[in-house]
Enzyme design. Structure first.
Site, PDB file in Angstrom:
ATOM      1  N   ARG A 131       0.976  -1.223   0.118  1.00  0.00           N
ATOM      2  CA  ARG A 131      -0.034   0.181  -0.148  1.00  0.00           C
ATOM      3  C   ARG A 131       0.930   1.354  -0.113  1.00  0.00           C
ATOM      4  O   ARG A 131       0.593   2.203  -0.926  1.00  0.00           O
ATOM      5  CB  ARG A 131      -0.819   0.069   1.358  1.00  0.00           C
ATOM      6  CG  ARG A 131      -1.869   1.052   1.166  1.00  0.00           C
ATOM      7  CD  ARG A 131      -3.133   0.980   2.297  1.00  0.00           C
ATOM      8  NE  ARG A 131      -4.288   1.716   1.425  1.00  0.00           N
ATOM      9  CZ  ARG A 131      -4.777   2.617   2.415  1.00  0.00           C
ATOM     10  NH1 ARG A 131      -4.349   2.993   3.636  1.00  0.00           N
ATOM     11  NH2 ARG A 131      -5.687   3.076   1.977  1.00  0.00           N
TER      12      ARG A 131
ATOM     13  N   HIS B 282       0.363   4.050  -2.857  1.00  0.00           N
ATOM     14  CA  HIS B 282      -0.047   5.594  -2.472  1.00  0.00           C
ATOM     15  C   HIS B 282       1.074   6.454  -2.582  1.00  0.00           C
ATOM     16  O   HIS B 282       1.100   7.652  -2.867  1.00  0.00           O
ATOM     17  CB  HIS B 282      -0.133   5.694  -1.167  1.00  0.00           C
ATOM     18  CG  HIS B 282      -1.821   5.285  -0.652  1.00  0.00           C
ATOM     19  ND1 HIS B 282      -2.524   5.690   0.472  1.00  0.00           N
ATOM     20  CD2 HIS B 282      -2.717   4.425  -1.546  1.00  0.00           C
ATOM     21  CE1 HIS B 282      -3.696   5.125   0.336  1.00  0.00           C
ATOM     22  NE2 HIS B 282      -3.848   4.302  -0.696  1.00  0.00           N
TER      23      HIS B 282
ATOM     24  N   HIS C  80      -6.211  -5.999  -3.598  1.00  0.00           N
ATOM     25  CA  HIS C  80      -7.144  -6.096  -2.206  1.00  0.00           C
ATOM     26  C   HIS C  80      -7.284  -7.622  -1.799  1.00  0.00           C
ATOM     27  O   HIS C  80      -7.941  -7.993  -0.863  1.00  0.00           O
ATOM     28  CB  HIS C  80      -8.303  -5.443  -2.324  1.00  0.00           C
ATOM     29  CG  HIS C  80      -8.271  -4.128  -2.112  1.00  0.00           C
ATOM     30  ND1 HIS C  80      -9.385  -3.056  -2.405  1.00  0.00           N
ATOM     31  CD2 HIS C  80      -7.248  -3.377  -1.715  1.00  0.00           C
ATOM     32  CE1 HIS C  80      -8.780  -2.053  -2.035  1.00  0.00           C
ATOM     33  NE2 HIS C  80      -7.685  -1.947  -1.792  1.00  0.00           N
TER      34      HIS C  80
ATOM     35  N   TRP D 265     -10.261  -8.710   3.105  1.00  0.00           N
ATOM     36  CA  TRP D 265     -11.226  -9.082   1.895  1.00  0.00           C
ATOM     37  C   TRP D 265     -11.181 -10.872   1.422  1.00  0.00           C
ATOM     38  O   TRP D 265     -12.284 -11.155   1.109  1.00  0.00           O
ATOM     39  CB  TRP D 265     -10.613  -8.394   0.543  1.00  0.00           C
ATOM     40  CG  TRP D 265     -10.659  -7.137   0.436  1.00  0.00           C
ATOM     41  CD1 TRP D 265     -11.648  -6.356   0.014  1.00  0.00           C
ATOM     42  CD2 TRP D 265      -9.843  -5.982   0.959  1.00  0.00           C
ATOM     43  NE1 TRP D 265     -11.553  -4.923  -0.082  1.00  0.00           N
ATOM     44  CE2 TRP D 265     -10.343  -4.756   0.696  1.00  0.00           C
ATOM     45  CE3 TRP D 265      -8.495  -6.083   1.763  1.00  0.00           C
ATOM     46  CZ2 TRP D 265      -9.890  -3.541   0.906  1.00  0.00           C
ATOM     47  CZ3 TRP D 265      -8.113  -4.823   2.137  1.00  0.00           C
ATOM     48  CH2 TRP D 265      -8.504  -3.536   1.728  1.00  0.00           C
TER      49      TRP D 265
HETATM   50 FE1  DDH Z   1      -6.580  -0.334  -1.354  1.00  0.00          FE
HETATM   51  N1  DDH Z   1      -7.303   0.195   0.397  1.00  0.00           N
HETATM   52  N2  DDH Z   1      -7.695   0.859  -2.286  1.00  0.00           N
HETATM   53  N3  DDH Z   1      -5.460  -0.618  -3.308  1.00  0.00           N
HETATM   54  N4  DDH Z   1      -5.124  -1.452  -0.528  1.00  0.00           N
HETATM   55  C1  DDH Z   1      -7.015  -0.320   1.468  1.00  0.00           C
HETATM   56  C2  DDH Z   1      -6.001  -1.131   1.870  1.00  0.00           C
HETATM   57  C3  DDH Z   1      -5.116  -1.807   0.906  1.00  0.00           C
HETATM   58  C4  DDH Z   1      -8.774   1.624  -1.816  1.00  0.00           C
HETATM   59  C5  DDH Z   1      -9.070   1.657  -0.491  1.00  0.00           C
HETATM   60  C6  DDH Z   1      -8.270   0.957   0.661  1.00  0.00           C
HETATM   61  C7  DDH Z   1      -5.751  -0.142  -4.245  1.00  0.00           C
HETATM   62  C8  DDH Z   1      -7.073   0.401  -4.508  1.00  0.00           C
HETATM   63  C9  DDH Z   1      -7.927   1.076  -3.749  1.00  0.00           C
HETATM   64  C10 DDH Z   1      -3.949  -2.050  -0.979  1.00  0.00           C
HETATM   65  C11 DDH Z   1      -3.589  -1.907  -2.256  1.00  0.00           C
HETATM   66  C12 DDH Z   1      -4.445  -1.363  -3.356  1.00  0.00           C
HETATM   67  C13 DDH Z   1      -7.855  -0.048   2.486  1.00  0.00           C
HETATM   68  C14 DDH Z   1      -7.679   0.075   4.096  1.00  0.00           C
HETATM   69  C15 DDH Z   1      -8.557   1.094   1.837  1.00  0.00           C
HETATM   70  C16 DDH Z   1      -9.848   1.961   2.561  1.00  0.00           C
HETATM   71  C17 DDH Z   1      -6.642   1.029   4.778  1.00  0.00           C
HETATM   72  C18 DDH Z   1      -6.766   0.871   6.308  1.00  0.00           C
HETATM   73  O1  DDH Z   1      -7.597   0.894   6.998  1.00  0.00           O
HETATM   74  O2  DDH Z   1      -5.474   0.294   6.778  1.00  0.00           O
HETATM   75  C19 DDH Z   1      -9.612   2.215  -2.904  1.00  0.00           C
HETATM   76  C20 DDH Z   1     -10.817   2.970  -2.626  1.00  0.00           C
HETATM   77  C21 DDH Z   1      -9.090   1.631  -4.018  1.00  0.00           C
HETATM   78  C22 DDH Z   1      -9.688   1.899  -5.325  1.00  0.00           C
HETATM   79  O3  DDH Z   1     -10.556   2.959  -5.547  1.00  0.00           O
HETATM   80  C23 DDH Z   1      -9.160   1.167  -6.687  1.00  0.00           C
HETATM   81  C24 DDH Z   1      -4.690  -0.450  -5.211  1.00  0.00           C
HETATM   82  C25 DDH Z   1      -4.709  -0.001  -6.820  1.00  0.00           C
HETATM   83  C26 DDH Z   1      -3.973  -1.119  -4.646  1.00  0.00           C
HETATM   84  C27 DDH Z   1      -2.435  -1.583  -5.147  1.00  0.00           C
HETATM   85  O4  DDH Z   1      -1.532  -1.984  -4.331  1.00  0.00           O
HETATM   86  C28 DDH Z   1      -2.421  -1.777  -6.431  1.00  0.00           C
HETATM   87  C29 DDH Z   1      -3.405  -2.936   0.155  1.00  0.00           C
HETATM   88  C30 DDH Z   1      -2.246  -3.745  -0.163  1.00  0.00           C
HETATM   89  C31 DDH Z   1      -4.138  -2.678   1.125  1.00  0.00           C
HETATM   90  C32 DDH Z   1      -3.941  -3.311   2.672  1.00  0.00           C
HETATM   91  C33 DDH Z   1      -3.146  -2.468   3.582  1.00  0.00           C
HETATM   92  C34 DDH Z   1      -2.752  -3.087   4.870  1.00  0.00           C
HETATM   93  O5  DDH Z   1      -2.357  -2.334   5.653  1.00  0.00           O
HETATM   94  O6  DDH Z   1      -3.061  -4.106   5.247  1.00  0.00           O
END
Ligand code: DDH
Length: 286
Positions: A34, A38, A162, A178
């Protein structure tokens, strides 16, 4: 201290920190993925601002964006690696850590190249609000990812990340994982999106998400409204079905699209040297 440019040595040390028995599901992997996403996902193609170069999340303007809540855990995990290999830039370290984590959790190999700098150009600082909001729908996804230059197929593919990790009520306000095994990269997320019944649930903080409760195992899995939107939009849905059916296709496409994500805003010559970043300002070319 390793030799300047020895990314293999850095990789080894990232792999060694992945196992974190005290943290989440015992792995630093998901939060590192993540962090990489980001750091790069602020890119705006039209103004050529944002993106992984510059590692702007070290500073309050970007690091304090509520969308980045919790990512300090990932940055703290990586500090000892930075201390041991001080020549690597944070921008390279964070993107490399994401790639190493995906691979170590059973995901595809992702092409990665170094050379990003930690120089923050004030005119390129992305405003807050460039990262997606999980409470919204398909139009929002196209708006956010279209701005970075991603197609519908690529949006669905990237969302497959996810498979990893979880939501934390003290970070995003959403809560839960998930999939059942959130430290194993697979296409399970797509399969569950289609195969389980998802019902809306309002959490005690007022936030709405989708959940499935399994009576046999007593486990509750979750989906964000943006995840569910992938099954409701007819074009997105076709890709959800494809990736649920064909893990190899998902792995192949994910490898290229994640690689594209971490290269946003970066131009390279035929030797891989970055041509649009001033190397005098803290960059390092291998
Ligand atoms: Fe995500 N993401 N993400 N995400 N994401 C969260 C956690 C993780 C959205 C929202 C959230 C991508 C796209 C989207 C990962 C990878 C990727 C969380 C929870 C939210 C909310 C955060 C928390 O509470 O700690 C949304 C909305 C989108 C979208 O609109 C498509 C993408 C593109 C990626 C990527 O890596 C390519 C990962 C991994 C996590 C888990 C993090 C953790 O600490 O565990």
């Amino acid at each position: 201290m390793s030799k300047k440019g020895d990314f293999g040595a850095v990789k080894k040390d990232i792999e060694a920190l992945m196992h974190q028995p005290e943290y989440d599901d015992g792995s630093a992997g998901p939060v590192l993925v993540r962090l990489a996403w980001h750091s790069a996902g602020t890119y705006d193609a039209e103004t050529d601002t944002g993106g992984s170069n510059g590692a702007g999340m070290r500073y309050e303007a970007e690091g304090g964006d509520p969308a980045n809540a919790g990512l300090q855990h990932a940055r703290v995990f990586l500090e000892p690696v930075k201390a041991k290999h001080p020549w690597i830039t944070y921008a390279d370290l964070w993107t490399l850590a994401g790639v190493v984590a995906i691979q170590q959790m059973g995901g595809p190999t992702i092409p990665w190249q170094g050379g990003r700098t930690d120089y923050v150009d004030d005119s390129k600082i992305p405003p807050r609000g460039r990262l997606p909001d999980g409470a919204l729908g398909a139009d929002h996804l196209r708006f956010i990812f279209g701005r970075m230059g991603f197609s519908d197929q690529e949006i669905v593919c990237l969302s497959g990340a996810h498979n990893l990790g979880r939501c934390h009520s003290d970070r995003s306000g959403f809560d839960g994982a998930w999939v059942n095994n959130p430290t194993r990269f697979s296409n399970q997320y797509f399969r569950l999106l289609l195969s389980l019944q998802w019902r809306k649930k309002k959490l005690s903080n007022g936030i709405e998400q989708f959940v499935n409760f399994d009576d046999d195992t007593g486990t509750e899995l979750m989906m964000l409204p943006t995840d569910i939107a992938l099954t409701q939009d007819p074009i997105f849905r076709q890709w959800v079905i494809k990736y649920a059916d064909d893990k190899e296709l998902f792995f192949k496409d994910f490898s290229s699209v994640f690689s594209k994500l971490i290269e946003l805003g970066i131009q390279r010559d035929e030797n891989g040297h970055i041509t649009n970043i001033d190397n005098e300002k803290g960059g390092y070319h291998s």
